[in-house]
Design a protein around this motif. Structure first.
Motif, PDB file in Angstrom:
ATOM      1  N   GLU A 233       7.713  30.202  62.444  1.00 36.83           N
ATOM      2  CA  GLU A 233       8.737  31.049  63.069  1.00 36.83           C
ATOM      3  C   GLU A 233       8.365  31.385  64.512  1.00 36.83           C
ATOM      4  O   GLU A 233       9.251  31.564  65.348  1.00 36.83           O
ATOM      5  CB  GLU A 233       8.941  32.328  62.246  1.00 36.83           C
ATOM      6  CG  GLU A 233       9.427  32.070  60.836  1.00 36.83           C
ATOM      7  CD  GLU A 233      10.656  31.164  60.799  1.00 36.83           C
ATOM      8  OE1 GLU A 233      11.541  31.325  61.683  1.00 36.83           O
ATOM      9  OE2 GLU A 233      10.731  30.303  59.912  1.00 36.83           O
TER      10      GLU A 233
ATOM     11  N   HIS B 136      13.233  43.384  61.841  1.00 37.72           N
ATOM     12  CA  HIS B 136      14.372  43.063  60.977  1.00 37.72           C
ATOM     13  C   HIS B 136      13.906  42.651  59.590  1.00 37.72           C
ATOM     14  O   HIS B 136      14.535  43.004  58.577  1.00 37.72           O
ATOM     15  CB  HIS B 136      15.212  41.955  61.619  1.00 37.72           C
ATOM     16  CG  HIS B 136      16.515  41.712  60.930  1.00 37.72           C
ATOM     17  ND1 HIS B 136      16.691  40.709  59.988  1.00 37.72           N
ATOM     18  CD2 HIS B 136      17.703  42.359  61.020  1.00 37.72           C
ATOM     19  CE1 HIS B 136      17.942  40.745  59.539  1.00 37.72           C
ATOM     20  NE2 HIS B 136      18.580  41.729  60.150  1.00 37.72           N
TER      21      HIS B 136
ATOM     22  N   ARG C 117      14.792  44.529  56.110  1.00 39.90           N
ATOM     23  CA  ARG C 117      15.341  43.881  54.920  1.00 39.90           C
ATOM     24  C   ARG C 117      14.476  44.101  53.690  1.00 39.90           C
ATOM     25  O   ARG C 117      14.899  43.814  52.572  1.00 39.90           O
ATOM     26  CB  ARG C 117      15.454  42.369  55.157  1.00 39.90           C
ATOM     27  CG  ARG C 117      16.485  41.925  56.162  1.00 39.90           C
ATOM     28  CD  ARG C 117      16.692  40.412  56.107  1.00 39.90           C
ATOM     29  NE  ARG C 117      15.479  39.669  56.414  1.00 39.90           N
ATOM     30  CZ  ARG C 117      14.773  38.992  55.512  1.00 39.90           C
ATOM     31  NH1 ARG C 117      15.127  38.994  54.232  1.00 39.90           N
ATOM     32  NH2 ARG C 117      13.677  38.326  55.876  1.00 39.90           N
TER      33      ARG C 117
ATOM     34  N   THR D 276      11.775  35.225  58.626  1.00 45.24           N
ATOM     35  CA  THR D 276      12.464  33.983  58.314  1.00 45.24           C
ATOM     36  C   THR D 276      13.365  33.572  59.477  1.00 45.24           C
ATOM     37  O   THR D 276      13.501  34.301  60.473  1.00 45.24           O
ATOM     38  CB  THR D 276      13.315  34.129  57.050  1.00 45.24           C
ATOM     39  OG1 THR D 276      14.377  35.069  57.306  1.00 45.24           O
ATOM     40  CG2 THR D 276      12.477  34.625  55.876  1.00 45.24           C
ATOM     41  N   GLU D 277      13.991  32.411  59.315  1.00 48.75           N
ATOM     42  CA  GLU D 277      14.878  31.914  60.369  1.00 48.75           C
ATOM     43  C   GLU D 277      16.023  32.884  60.643  1.00 48.75           C
ATOM     44  O   GLU D 277      16.436  33.060  61.790  1.00 48.75           O
ATOM     45  CB  GLU D 277      15.435  30.545  59.961  1.00 48.75           C
ATOM     46  CG  GLU D 277      16.354  29.930  61.005  1.00 48.75           C
ATOM     47  CD  GLU D 277      16.862  28.561  60.599  1.00 48.75           C
ATOM     48  OE1 GLU D 277      17.670  27.975  61.341  1.00 48.75           O
ATOM     49  OE2 GLU D 277      16.441  28.073  59.516  1.00 48.75           O
ATOM     50  N   GLU D 278      16.541  33.521  59.611  1.00 46.45           N
ATOM     51  CA  GLU D 278      17.639  34.464  59.803  1.00 46.45           C
ATOM     52  C   GLU D 278      17.202  35.668  60.642  1.00 46.45           C
ATOM     53  O   GLU D 278      17.960  36.162  61.480  1.00 46.45           O
ATOM     54  CB  GLU D 278      18.173  34.941  58.451  1.00 46.45           C
ATOM     55  CG  GLU D 278      19.341  35.915  58.542  1.00 46.45           C
ATOM     56  CD  GLU D 278      20.528  35.344  59.309  1.00 46.45           C
ATOM     57  OE1 GLU D 278      21.264  36.133  59.932  1.00 46.45           O
ATOM     58  OE2 GLU D 278      20.717  34.108  59.292  1.00 46.45           O
ATOM     59  N   ASP D 279      15.980  36.148  60.446  1.00 47.29           N
ATOM     60  CA  ASP D 279      15.465  37.250  61.260  1.00 47.29           C
ATOM     61  C   ASP D 279      15.381  36.839  62.726  1.00 47.29           C
ATOM     62  O   ASP D 279      15.716  37.630  63.628  1.00 47.29           O
ATOM     63  CB  ASP D 279      14.079  37.677  60.760  1.00 47.29           C
ATOM     64  CG  ASP D 279      14.100  38.175  59.331  1.00 47.29           C
ATOM     65  OD1 ASP D 279      15.025  38.940  58.990  1.00 47.29           O
ATOM     66  OD2 ASP D 279      13.206  37.804  58.561  1.00 47.29           O
TER      67      ASP D 279
ATOM     68  N   ARG E 168      17.205  34.563  64.243  1.00 48.41           N
ATOM     69  CA  ARG E 168      18.556  34.445  64.808  1.00 48.41           C
ATOM     70  C   ARG E 168      19.109  35.815  65.196  1.00 48.41           C
ATOM     71  O   ARG E 168      19.661  35.987  66.282  1.00 48.41           O
ATOM     72  CB  ARG E 168      19.481  33.764  63.807  1.00 48.41           C
ATOM     73  CG  ARG E 168      20.889  33.580  64.370  1.00 48.41           C
ATOM     74  CD  ARG E 168      21.868  33.043  63.354  1.00 48.41           C
ATOM     75  NE  ARG E 168      23.176  32.913  63.969  1.00 48.41           N
ATOM     76  CZ  ARG E 168      23.640  31.826  64.552  1.00 48.41           C
ATOM     77  NH1 ARG E 168      22.885  30.746  64.623  1.00 48.41           N
ATOM     78  NH2 ARG E 168      24.847  31.809  65.092  1.00 48.41           N
ATOM     79  N   VAL E 169      18.964  36.801  64.300  1.00 50.37           N
ATOM     80  CA  VAL E 169      19.447  38.149  64.613  1.00 50.37           C
ATOM     81  C   VAL E 169      18.742  38.686  65.855  1.00 50.37           C
ATOM     82  O   VAL E 169      19.370  39.283  66.739  1.00 50.37           O
ATOM     83  CB  VAL E 169      19.225  39.081  63.406  1.00 50.37           C
ATOM     84  CG1 VAL E 169      19.517  40.528  63.792  1.00 50.37           C
ATOM     85  CG2 VAL E 169      20.107  38.667  62.238  1.00 50.37           C
TER      86      VAL E 169
ATOM     87  N   GLU F 207      20.114  37.077  69.022  1.00 48.59           N
ATOM     88  CA  GLU F 207      21.431  37.587  69.381  1.00 48.59           C
ATOM     89  C   GLU F 207      21.354  38.898  70.148  1.00 48.59           C
ATOM     90  O   GLU F 207      22.202  39.190  70.992  1.00 48.59           O
ATOM     91  CB  GLU F 207      22.275  37.783  68.122  1.00 48.59           C
ATOM     92  CG  GLU F 207      22.728  36.486  67.461  1.00 48.59           C
ATOM     93  CD  GLU F 207      23.481  36.751  66.170  1.00 48.59           C
ATOM     94  OE1 GLU F 207      23.372  37.879  65.650  1.00 48.59           O
ATOM     95  OE2 GLU F 207      24.161  35.845  65.679  1.00 48.59           O
TER      96      GLU F 207
ATOM     97  N   ASP G 174      24.125  28.518  68.165  1.00 55.79           N
ATOM     98  CA  ASP G 174      24.009  27.529  67.087  1.00 55.79           C
ATOM     99  C   ASP G 174      23.278  26.279  67.570  1.00 55.79           C
ATOM    100  O   ASP G 174      22.396  25.748  66.875  1.00 55.79           O
ATOM    101  CB  ASP G 174      25.407  27.135  66.580  1.00 55.79           C
ATOM    102  CG  ASP G 174      26.078  28.263  65.806  1.00 55.79           C
ATOM    103  OD1 ASP G 174      25.350  29.161  65.333  1.00 55.79           O
ATOM    104  OD2 ASP G 174      27.316  28.240  65.683  1.00 55.79           O
TER     105      ASP G 174
ATOM    106  N   MET H  27      19.622  27.037  68.037  1.00 51.94           N
ATOM    107  CA  MET H  27      18.928  27.150  66.750  1.00 51.94           C
ATOM    108  C   MET H  27      18.675  25.767  66.154  1.00 51.94           C
ATOM    109  O   MET H  27      17.612  25.514  65.557  1.00 51.94           O
ATOM    110  CB  MET H  27      19.744  28.007  65.786  1.00 51.94           C
ATOM    111  CG  MET H  27      19.807  29.491  66.126  1.00 51.94           C
ATOM    112  SD  MET H  27      18.215  30.332  66.002  1.00 51.94           S
ATOM    113  CE  MET H  27      17.899  30.244  64.239  1.00 51.94           C
TER     114      MET H  27
END
Length: 724
Positions: free
Chosen positions: A250, A279, A283, A289-292, A294-295, A298, A321, A324
């Motif tokens: 990451e 983040h 959670r 993770t990848e979602e963290d 991305r947030v 942003e 996008d 990423m």
């Protein structure tokens, strides 16, 4: 009333009850802003949140509600609720960082320090409404404290350090002026807010607000349970933060994202890493993770793409996008190259940088005391160094460097340029990188490894230019800025004064009282003061002015191939006005009348957008333009009497509109001179035969005159002051 006060009431241990604020969980339609605030509460080392948006979007309401969710603070006085400290736009540096306690010094002869607002905000929220209107050096002080987690004061013979860990939140309306890109970068996260256009959401917002106003206590009680759950979740996330893992996979994804968006420096990588870790803790996860990521991207990257004053911050969903996907490919490529054992294998461990794989919370530099910014380059001084470079003490030197190195624009590309390179209106949008090349992220690169980008059709060619150092003569008292001399509460102390001034001049007061001590019967003990001994501090700094651009867009300018160079000069001067914190207005001369295309505004990028649609042609109503400028000056003097005006006229001096156009123009110029309006004329005349009409007009205005080539060439011949 905070959720912790509710908890104490329910357990039989009540605390003093404050007036019920609007509940955090009752806010509708601002989920992104709420998340950003929560993440900064979980990890203050992120560096705070800048909230940009139109008025009436609940920016202040959400920030004030956050303070009710923060854990209570335990200090030497016991337990107390976390504070929300609001910093007024007109605050002085002494009030912000603290100063010597004059009362104790003068009465008891003791050296003592009186803490400021940063001390009061410790373990709470420091809220700055309209942060874009705050003086730059105060913004530097706030951001330094937010990044370092402490305040160190060296002034008036006092050396003092105290912790100052707080959630810094600034709100601003971009229409009232932007922050400099350097200061934008210093905020950890940025959120753009706007009112929803969905009818149901707007109805819900109005309904909840009306219900709250009808019964604040009852409304707060209905959401107390939800707010309590949010507060407990924040507390759990804070406890979990130190144990969240940020592995090399990451971390590589973060580095690839920041590289893809071509952000300056390493602060973006650090902020994204800290935000992603926060983040994950929010959670309830043990690893990023990848979602963290991305947030975090942003929230942390959009405003860091703004380099030029006229660039718009922001990242589209499609751009994120694509970035990423590129970052995922980089991660996959690195995983393949590391072999079957993966990037965390023993074989790959030696290739990793020291400290890799640690999250922001447990990757602190012990040499820096584990402070929240100790990861910043391993020295903990990144923010401080930036602050020194941008501080008010070196403002003049920095401004000269900015002017000399800042990219200007010459839409015509100089004499003999290809007309196809000019936009129809004569003014195109320019995004410049530090090397003067076009930095439009939407344009493809010239070629592999070229480092440059292809210029869009209609984008003006840029040259390295600098605006002249124009200023209004005398000493004003206007809004803080960087153009003209002014009396200022934030400037340097020039001398003590008996009747006027800002703040107390300590040495002046002591020297005034010293000769009177024998007459007052003092032998030993504290200095004996009288009211007549007090001396104020006369301070001088710099102010921003009202700069009115009067631009000739007539047919003669277009026909003689000068409008491109003129609009390039306007962009150069607008950039200079942005750097010096001026308000600007634009009046164009075309056809039979003058048109105010931009009323006075502090948002210089709006001026560039408005000028992008300039129309050309027709006669030159020069007299009408000068009269319109005089009317505008008179009107603005009523609205803001302390902001002194400056007129910048760009013309060849050929007045062709109306009856007796040239004599009327000269009479209007003499009227402006009689009103003591500082004026500068940019002579746009070219060719072998020169009539010198613009120079004559400058003499009537009582101002200076500079050739257009000096604003669109590679250098400015010299410093031009309006007093000359």
């Amino acid at each position: 009333m905070s959720v912790y006060q509710v908890e104490e009431i329910e357990t039989g241990n009540p605390a003093p009850i404050a007036e019920a604020g609007f509940p955090f969980s009752a806010v509708v339609g601002q989920e992104r802003l709420q998340l950003a605030l929560i993440l900064c509460a979980v990890h203050p080392g992120i560096g705070g949140v800048l909230v940009r948006g139109e008025k009436g979007t609940a920016k202040s309401t959400v920030v004030r509600a956050l303070a009710q969710l923060l854990p209570p603070v335990v200090d030497e006085t016991g337990s107390r609720p976390a504070r929300l400290v609001e910093l007024p736009v007109g605050a002085t540096e002494d009030r912000v960082v603290g100063s010597i306690d004059l009362e104790r010094v003068l009465r008891a002869g003791e050296q003592a320090f009186r803490p400021g607002l940063l001390h009061a905000a410790h373990r709470g929220v420091l809220y700055v409404d309209e942060v874009n209107l705050l003086h730059d050096h105060l913004v530097d002080v706030l951001l330094d404290a937010a990044a370092m987690g402490r305040v160190h004061v060296e002034r008036d013979g006092v050396s003092h350090t105290h912790p100052a860990k707080f959630v810094l939140v600034g709100t601003m309306n971009p229409e009232e002026g932007e922050l400099r890109p350097q200061l934008l970068d210093r905020f950890g996260l940025t959120v753009d807010v706007a009112a929803s256009r969905e009818v149901d959401v707007r109805m819900a917002v109005v309904r909840r607000r009306l219900d709250y106003e009808a019964d604040p206590a009852g409304f707060a009680a209905r959401y107390a349970g939800a707010d309590r759950a949010e507060a407990l979740r924040i507390r759990d996330a804070v406890d979990r933060l130190a144990h969240v893992r940020l592995d090399d996979v990451e971390l590589r994804r973060i580095a690839a994202l920041c590289a893809a968006f071509d952000v300056d420096g390493m602060r973006a990588d650090l902020v994204v890493a800290r935000t992603a870790t926060a983040h994950a803790a929010w959670r309830g996860a043990d690893a990023v993770t990848e979602e963290d990521v991305r947030v975090a991207a942003e929230l942390a990257l959009p405003h860091r793409r703004r380099r030029d004053p006229f660039d718009e911050p922001g990242i589209t969903g499609e751009q994120l996008d694509e970035a990423m996907r590129d970052a995922a490919a980089e991660v996959e490529k690195a995983g393949s190259a590391s072999g079957a054992d993966g990037p965390d294998s023993a074989d790959g461990a030696a290739d990793r940088a020291p400290g890799a794989g640690r999250g922001p919370a447990d990757g602190r530099d012990p040499a820096n005391g584990g402070g929240p910014d100790s990861a910043g380059g391993g020295h903990g001084s990144e923010a401080t160094d930036d602050s020194r470079r941008e501080s008010g003490d070196s403002a003049a030197a920095d401004l000269d460097a900015d002017a000399a190195d800042g990219p200007g624009s010459d839409p015509a590309g100089g004499p003999g340029a290809d007309p196809a390179d000019r936009p129809e209106s004569g003014l195109g949008r320019k995004r410049s990188g530090p090397d003067g090349t076009d930095d439009d992220p939407d344009s493809p690169p010239d070629g592999p490894g070229s480092g440059g980008r292809e210029r869009r059709a209609g984008t003006p060619v840029s040259a390295k230019v600098a605006a002249p150092r124009w200023e209004v003569p005398g000493i004003g008292e206007g809004a803080p800025g960087r153009r003209s001399r002014a009396e200022s509460r934030l400037g340097r102390v020039v001398r003590p004064t008996a009747t006027t001034g800002t703040g107390l001049h300590l040495l002046g007061t002591v020297f005034a009282a010293a000769p009177q001590q024998r007459a007052r019967g003092r032998v030993t003990g504290p200095l004996r003061l009288a009211a007549g001994d007090l001396r104020g501090a006369h301070r001088e700094g710099r102010e921003g002015n009202l700069v009115i651009f009067l631009v000739d867009t007539s047919g003669s300018m277009a026909a003689r191939d000068r409008i491109g160079a003129v609009t390039g000069a306007v962009v150069t001067l607008l950039r200079d006005a942005y750097q010096r914190r001026d308000k600007v207005a634009v009046i164009t001369l075309r056809g039979s009348e003058a048109e105010l295309v931009l009323p006075p505004t502090s948002s210089v990028d709006i001026a560039v957008r408005r000028l992008a649609g300039l129309r050309t042609g027709g006669k030159t109503p020069l007299a009408a333009g000068l009269l319109a400028a005089r009317t505008l000056v008179a009107r603005e003097k009523v609205r803001d009497p302390r902001r002194r005006p400056m007129l910048v006229l760009l013309t060849d001096g050929r007045a062709t509109g109306g009856v007796e156009p040239l004599p009327r123009a000269r009479a209007a110029a003499r009227g402006l001179a009689a009103d003591a309006v500082t004026a500068m004329v940019v002579d746009c005349e070219r060719g072998l035969v020169r009539l010198g009409l613009a120079a004559e007009l400058a003499r009537e205005l009582g101002g200076g005159c500079v050739r257009l080539a000096e604003l669109t060439g590679d250098a400015v011949a010299g410093v031009v002051r309006s007093a000359a």
